[in-house]
Design a protein around this motif. Structure first.
Motif, PDB file in Angstrom:
ATOM      1  N   ASP A   1      23.520 -16.348 -16.648  1.00 14.14           N
ATOM      2  CA  ASP A   1      23.484 -16.121 -18.102  1.00 14.14           C
ATOM      3  C   ASP A   1      24.532 -16.971 -18.814  1.00 14.14           C
ATOM      4  O   ASP A   1      24.262 -17.573 -19.858  1.00 14.14           O
ATOM      5  CB  ASP A   1      23.697 -14.643 -18.437  1.00 14.14           C
ATOM      6  CG  ASP A   1      22.510 -13.769 -18.070  1.00 14.14           C
ATOM      7  OD1 ASP A   1      21.409 -14.320 -17.809  1.00 14.14           O
ATOM      8  OD2 ASP A   1      22.684 -12.536 -18.041  1.00 14.14           O
TER       9      ASP A   1
ATOM     10  N   GLU B   1      25.934 -19.759 -17.668  1.00 11.08           N
ATOM     11  CA  GLU B   1      25.543 -21.166 -17.529  1.00 11.08           C
ATOM     12  C   GLU B   1      24.536 -21.540 -18.615  1.00 11.08           C
ATOM     13  O   GLU B   1      24.665 -22.582 -19.277  1.00 11.08           O
ATOM     14  CB  GLU B   1      24.934 -21.429 -16.155  1.00 11.08           C
ATOM     15  CG  GLU B   1      24.446 -22.860 -15.991  1.00 11.08           C
ATOM     16  CD  GLU B   1      23.346 -23.020 -14.960  1.00 11.08           C
ATOM     17  OE1 GLU B   1      23.165 -24.155 -14.490  1.00 11.08           O
ATOM     18  OE2 GLU B   1      22.643 -22.042 -14.657  1.00 11.08           O
ATOM     19  N   LYS B   2      23.525 -20.705 -18.814  1.00 12.67           N
ATOM     20  CA  LYS B   2      22.515 -20.982 -19.842  1.00 12.67           C
ATOM     21  C   LYS B   2      23.142 -21.028 -21.227  1.00 12.67           C
ATOM     22  O   LYS B   2      22.785 -21.877 -22.052  1.00 12.67           O
ATOM     23  CB  LYS B   2      21.413 -19.920 -19.801  1.00 12.67           C
ATOM     24  CG  LYS B   2      20.506 -20.042 -18.604  1.00 12.67           C
ATOM     25  CD  LYS B   2      19.470 -18.937 -18.604  1.00 12.67           C
ATOM     26  CE  LYS B   2      18.580 -19.010 -17.383  1.00 12.67           C
ATOM     27  NZ  LYS B   2      17.598 -17.907 -17.329  1.00 12.67           N
ATOM     28  N   GLN B   3      24.072 -20.124 -21.476  1.00 13.01           N
ATOM     29  CA  GLN B   3      24.750 -20.087 -22.766  1.00 13.01           C
ATOM     30  C   GLN B   3      25.520 -21.385 -23.002  1.00 13.01           C
ATOM     31  O   GLN B   3      25.392 -22.025 -24.042  1.00 13.01           O
ATOM     32  CB  GLN B   3      25.693 -18.888 -22.822  1.00 13.01           C
ATOM     33  CG  GLN B   3      26.403 -18.715 -24.137  1.00 13.01           C
ATOM     34  CD  GLN B   3      27.320 -17.499 -24.134  1.00 13.01           C
ATOM     35  OE1 GLN B   3      27.755 -17.032 -23.081  1.00 13.01           O
ATOM     36  NE2 GLN B   3      27.612 -16.992 -25.308  1.00 13.01           N
TER      37      GLN B   3
ATOM     38  N   LYS C   1      25.150 -24.288 -21.565  1.00 14.10           N
ATOM     39  CA  LYS C   1      24.254 -25.454 -21.667  1.00 14.10           C
ATOM     40  C   LYS C   1      23.745 -25.643 -23.093  1.00 14.10           C
ATOM     41  O   LYS C   1      23.471 -26.760 -23.504  1.00 14.10           O
ATOM     42  CB  LYS C   1      23.080 -25.319 -20.701  1.00 14.10           C
ATOM     43  CG  LYS C   1      23.448 -25.671 -19.280  1.00 14.10           C
ATOM     44  CD  LYS C   1      22.235 -25.708 -18.385  1.00 14.10           C
ATOM     45  CE  LYS C   1      22.640 -26.236 -17.024  1.00 14.10           C
ATOM     46  NZ  LYS C   1      21.522 -26.703 -16.246  1.00 14.10           N
TER      47      LYS C   1
END
Length: 97
Positions: A63, A65-67, A69
């Motif tokens: 979660d 990492e996605k944020q 990115k």
């Protein structure tokens, strides 16, 4: 207990790449060794580790990492420079545009 890392590397073209792994040293070596020609970092080697954050839960790591990115370069540089307090202000400035 396994530890997971969200990391940011600075590429040779000064761009940033964000990823997640359970073995930080191995993963940075893989980026620099260029195992996958189709990967973002392959033509941007060498890469340098500039940030990492530890998690005990893989889902929290993914979660985050996605944020990250989705963040602007300035927000990434804020956490790289350990200026977490700037994130809120940088978010406000981005929304004003």
């Amino acid at each position: 207990m396994k530890i997971y890392y969200v990391y940011i590397v600075k590429c040779s073209d000064n761009s940033y790449y964000t990823g997640v792994t359970n073995d930080l040293e191995r993963r940075i070596n893989e980026h620099n060794d260029g195992f996958k020609p189709e990967s973002y970092t392959y033509k941007r080697r060498p890469v340098e580790l500039v940030f990492y954050y530890e998690f005990n839960d893989i889902n929290q790591a993914i979660d985050f990492e996605k944020q990250v990115k989705g963040w602007s370069r300035k927000k990434k540089e804020a956490i790289i420079n350990d200026n977490w307090d700037l994130l809120s202000e940088l978010s406000k400035n981005r929304m004003k545009k």
